[in-house]
Motif scaffolding. Structure first.
Motif, short mmCIF file in Angstrom:
data_model
loop_
_atom_site.label_atom_id
_atom_site.label_comp_id
_atom_site.label_asym_id
_atom_site.label_seq_id
_atom_site.Cartn_x
_atom_site.Cartn_y
_atom_site.Cartn_z
N ASP A 77 0.83 -1.25 0.21
CA ASP A 77 0.06 -0.05 0.04
C ASP A 77 0.96 1.22 -0.08
N SER A 192 -7.08 -5.53 -5.05
CA SER A 192 -8.63 -5.67 -4.74
C SER A 192 -8.74 -5.41 -3.20
N MET A 195 -8.33 -1.91 -2.00
CA MET A 195 -9.11 -1.01 -2.54
C MET A 195 -10.73 -1.38 -2.26
N GLY A 196 -10.71 -2.19 -1.14
CA GLY A 196 -12.13 -2.44 -0.39
C GLY A 196 -12.72 -3.47 -1.10
N ASP A 198 -13.43 -7.85 -2.50
CA ASP A 198 -12.88 -9.24 -2.12
C ASP A 198 -11.75 -9.53 -3.01
N SER A 281 -8.40 3.49 -8.51
CA SER A 281 -8.23 3.91 -7.02
C SER A 281 -8.79 5.46 -6.83
N SER A 320 -15.83 2.31 -3.37
CA SER A 320 -15.01 2.08 -2.29
C SER A 320 -13.95 3.43 -1.96
N MET A 321 -13.46 3.91 -3.30
CA MET A 321 -12.40 4.78 -3.21
C MET A 321 -12.96 6.18 -3.38
N ASN A 323 -14.87 9.62 -1.82
CA ASN A 323 -15.44 9.85 -0.34
C ASN A 323 -15.53 11.47 -0.84
#
Length: 362
Positions: A77, A192, A195-196, A198, A281, A320-321, A323
């Protein structure tokens, strides 16, 4: 859109103008660098303000990632957020396979020019021997030759661009491609999770995964300060896995506005984030500009394996990326083939092509 099949066809990604073979320019004993290869105002390699720790890209142990080691996942990361590049050790590709692949590429470039020209690129074709990203008769050229082949899925291979008569070439590429694809699968799973999703989430979103291999040859140059092996660019892939000579430097990456050389680690792979991952991402993991330099003493070979989504797959920032308050959507959704066509319609020019998919700031 037509896809490549084993006996012909076209990807329709873009076209590139024919250029002279740099290897032949050197073989013919050139006395001075042709004007079209002279790049003026190149950036300085390294900023004196960087510490030793900022001059070495991160090293990731693939065997630990494959075991689900959380500390190694955190290192991955960090590497992708702060560098966009890392060297990967213990990747599981057998040393014998690495050496055979390098030998196969060397054998191809040792062929006489007429032998290599049998596999030359055609109009509106990115596969074959020659160069890509040459869109003008006036643009500066790179001090390198290459052959590019689509390798996965097998039905997309176009064997008229493969030097099948070269002993061991196809077998080496087959074996290397297969083992690299195993490494890519584990990388997809770890990206995966980061980046939230599975473990198979990213692969599912990419459609049928594709693989292409670009094999580069950088001849020696009497004035390496005047030329570039490959101009600064980022890759349009999800990510790229690079195999390079163990004893010849050449790769440089842009980090904190400085060009930093990547010293090869024997039998390692250099991995970099591609544009598709930057988009998915939402800019968390950035594709980084990189370039290749030349030298006076030794030619250099590198083998870049690009892993990328299906042409017809739409890519865009993952939910998920995004906000709204901290990381609003930065890129629009786009069909991958439309993105890659835009990239191949340009010369290599840093990350200028990524503006095509960025949302305008309010």
């Amino acid at each position: 859109m037509d896809l490549k099949v084993e006996n012909g066809g076209a990807l329709g990604w873009g076209k590139s103008l024919p250029v002279p073979s740099v290897q032949e320019i050197v073989r013919n004993g050139f006395q001075s660098i042709p004007e079209r290869y002279i790049h003026e105002n190149k950036d300085l390699p390294i900023s004196v303000n960087l510490s030793d720790s900022e001059l070495q890209i991160p090293v990731i142990d693939f065997s630990l990632l494959a075991k689900g080691d959380k500390d190694e996942l955190k290192k991955l990361d960090f590497a992708c957020k702060e560098w966009g590049f890392f060297q990967m050790i213990n990747h599981g590709v057998r040393e014998e396979v690495l050496h055979k692949m390098k030998a196969a590429v060397s054998s191809f470039f040792e062929l006489p020019l007429e032998g290599k020209k049998k596999y030359a690129k055609e109009v509106n074709e990115i596969q074959g021997y020659g160069q890509n990203f040459v869109v003008s008769e006036h643009q500066k050229l790179d001090w390198s030759d290459m052959i590019y082949l689509i390798t996965v899925p097998p039905q997309n291979r176009n064997f008229k661009f493969w030097p099948l008569s070269l002993p061991g070439f196809k077998e080496a590429v087959d074996e290397y491609s297969r083992e690299i694809q195993n490494v890519a699968g584990e990388l997809y799973a770890n990206f995966s999770v980061l980046m939230g999703l599975d473990r198979d989430g990213l692969e599912r979103l990419q459609g049928e995964l594709k693989q292409g291999i670009r094999m580069n040859y950088y001849p020696v140059c009497s004035r390496p300060d005047l030329v570039l092996g490959i101009s600064p660019h980022s890759d349009g892939s999800t990510f790229t896995l690079l195999l390079q000579d163990d004893d010849v430097n050449g790769l440089e990456i842009k980090h904190k506005d400085a060009w930093i050389p990547v010293k090869p680690m024997p039998n390692s792979l250099v991995i970099n984030v591609g544009d598709a991952t930057e988009i998915q991402s939402n800019g968390m993991y950035k594709s980084i500009e990189h370039r290749a330099m030349t030298n006076e003493e030794k030619p250099r070979i590198s083998i870049a394996t690009f892993v990328f989504p299906d042409d017809e797959q739409e890519i865009g920032p993952l939910d998920s990326m995004i906000n709204d308050s901290h990381r609003p959507r930065m890129y629009r959704n786009i069909k991958y083939v439309d993105y890659i066509r835009e990239k191949f319609a340009r010369k290599m020019e840093g990350k200028a092509h990524t503006d095509f998919v960025k949302l305008q700031s309010k």
